[in-house]
Motif scaffolding. Structure first.
Motif, short mmCIF file in Angstrom:
data_model
loop_
_atom_site.label_atom_id
_atom_site.label_comp_id
_atom_site.label_asym_id
_atom_site.label_seq_id
_atom_site.Cartn_x
_atom_site.Cartn_y
_atom_site.Cartn_z
N PHE A 273 -93.87 -4.89 -15.99
CA PHE A 273 -94.12 -4.40 -14.65
C PHE A 273 -94.29 -5.21 -13.57
CE2 PHE A 273 -94.98 -0.91 -17.58
CZ PHE A 273 -94.05 -0.20 -17.15
N GLY B 65 -91.91 -5.79 -10.44
CA GLY B 65 -92.36 -5.56 -9.16
C GLY B 65 -92.10 -6.74 -8.43
N ALA C 275 -88.33 -6.32 -7.29
CA ALA C 275 -88.44 -5.08 -6.30
C ALA C 275 -88.60 -5.56 -5.04
CB ALA C 275 -89.33 -4.08 -6.77
N ARG D 244 -86.18 0.34 -10.99
CA ARG D 244 -86.82 0.73 -9.84
C ARG D 244 -87.48 1.97 -10.33
NH1 ARG D 244 -84.70 -2.08 -5.46
NH2 ARG D 244 -86.37 -2.91 -4.34
N ARG E 134 -91.60 2.73 -10.42
CA ARG E 134 -92.10 3.75 -9.70
C ARG E 134 -93.00 4.62 -10.60
NH1 ARG E 134 -86.96 4.69 -6.47
NH2 ARG E 134 -87.03 3.05 -5.07
N TRP F 254 -94.49 4.14 -13.52
CA TRP F 254 -95.70 3.26 -13.84
C TRP F 254 -96.72 3.21 -12.77
CZ3 TRP F 254 -97.80 -1.50 -12.17
CH2 TRP F 254 -98.57 -2.23 -13.01
#
Lengths: 193, 193
Positions: A8, A12, A15, A78, A82, A84
């Motif tokens: 993650f 992230g 992202a 994505r 989100r 998570w």
DNA sequence: CGTGGCATGTAAACGGTTACATGATTTA
DNA sequence: TAAATCATGTAACCGTTTACATGCCACG
């Protein structure tokens, strides 16, 4: 299909900014969430492979070098991120070796505890300085970035807690120095409490 | 001949009070250093065996039950503990999932971040309450114990940092609620605090 | 007589770090 | 051209958690 938290952070970071390499991601983690999170290459590269094989990120060729492998997050990635993010966070079991040593410090001389606290103060002062730098520079370098308010919040908690620790250290040192005088070898036996 | 830190907590707990069982040690850890350290049985029992085989602790029969196995720290164990206590402490790599989620919160709606912060506040308030209880009771229950001043110091740092986090949480929530209002999402009147 | 706490342990799996190996690319 | 940094990867190892298994003992 269950992901470690490393997955993650990687998601992230991709992202926030696409076209990063494993190496970039490591540096980005260090620079942005380093105060409260860390990852090693031994964790990042296998995770990258895995996320790619699951279609959550996708490898893209680098314009800079053939060796370099860049990645972008996919729409599926994505969505996964989100989901998570919305899940309740878990408290990791804290492990603070400083506090552990302080807790058992009556086994050794007060100087040991004093030394540890002084070292803690030094580390916290350094941490404080770098956080102050970031606090000053981040808004200018990331003006308009939707993440900025949250980044500043994480920084704010880090600074607030570090400040609290520094204050505590000062009073703790004062306390221990009187305690040292009261039981220390340099004081005649008759003066003990 | 190298020991994990589990070994030193165990040694420390037996230094504070002899004749403890594995079960006792676990409970003692929970109750005294639980705010900044944790151990599981799967770690404690093998460690106990190992320390005994190395002569750092010694098994003694229990008066309470044949099943129960108690241990005492040996002189060698005390020496080993003291050496470790004097060594510089290491910062464990911090891993704060709350902050990680907050850092990436621009990927989701502000309500998610707000929810996490509220949850953090709740956990911190609970932690604060138990620490306040301990602060009140510990001096009476451990009067004269040489460890007490250090125990209170560890408690003091825990409380100082928790207080700082609680203060931060309040301002962070205020900030996010304006940010939420500014971005157009209307909140039903009944849902406001 | 049942429930909850006391008590001890182990095996498998996991998450993570460390150390190592390799070499390209940039900058001084 | 030397040094620093960019860049990728892996294998071994370690510490730790989890889940499971077992059964005693005291109290209501």
């Amino acid at each position: 299909m269950k992901h470690s938290r490393t997955a993650f952070v990687v998601l992230g970071m991709l992202a926030v900014e696409p076209r990063r390499s494993g190496y970039d991601i490591r540096k980005a983690i260090e620079a942005s969430v380093g105060h409260f999170w860390g990852e090693s290459y031994g964790q990042i590269y296998p995770t990258l492979k895995r996320l790619a094989s699951e279609g959550l990120i996708e490898p893209v060729p680098s314009p800079r070098s053939k060796r370099r492998q860049e990645y972008c997050i996919t729409e599926a990635g994505r969505v996964c991120l989100r989901e998570w993010l919305a899940l309740p966070f878990q408290n990791d079991r804290p492990r603070n070796e400083f506090l552990l040593k302080l807790f058992f410090a009556s086994e050794v001389s007060p100087q040991v505890a004093i030394g540890h606290i002084r070292e803690l103060q030094a580390r916290n002062r350094r941490a404080m300085e770098t956080m102050e730098q970031i606090e000053k520079l981040a808004p200018k370098m990331n003006a308009g970035n939707p993440g900025l308010p949250y980044w500043m919040l994480t920084l704010g908690l880090g600074m607030a807690m570090t400040r609290a620790a520094l204050d505590w250290g000062q009073t703790a040192l004062a306390e221990l120095e009187t305690l040292e005088g009261a039981s220390g070898a340099s004081v005649p036996a008759g003066h003990r409490t």
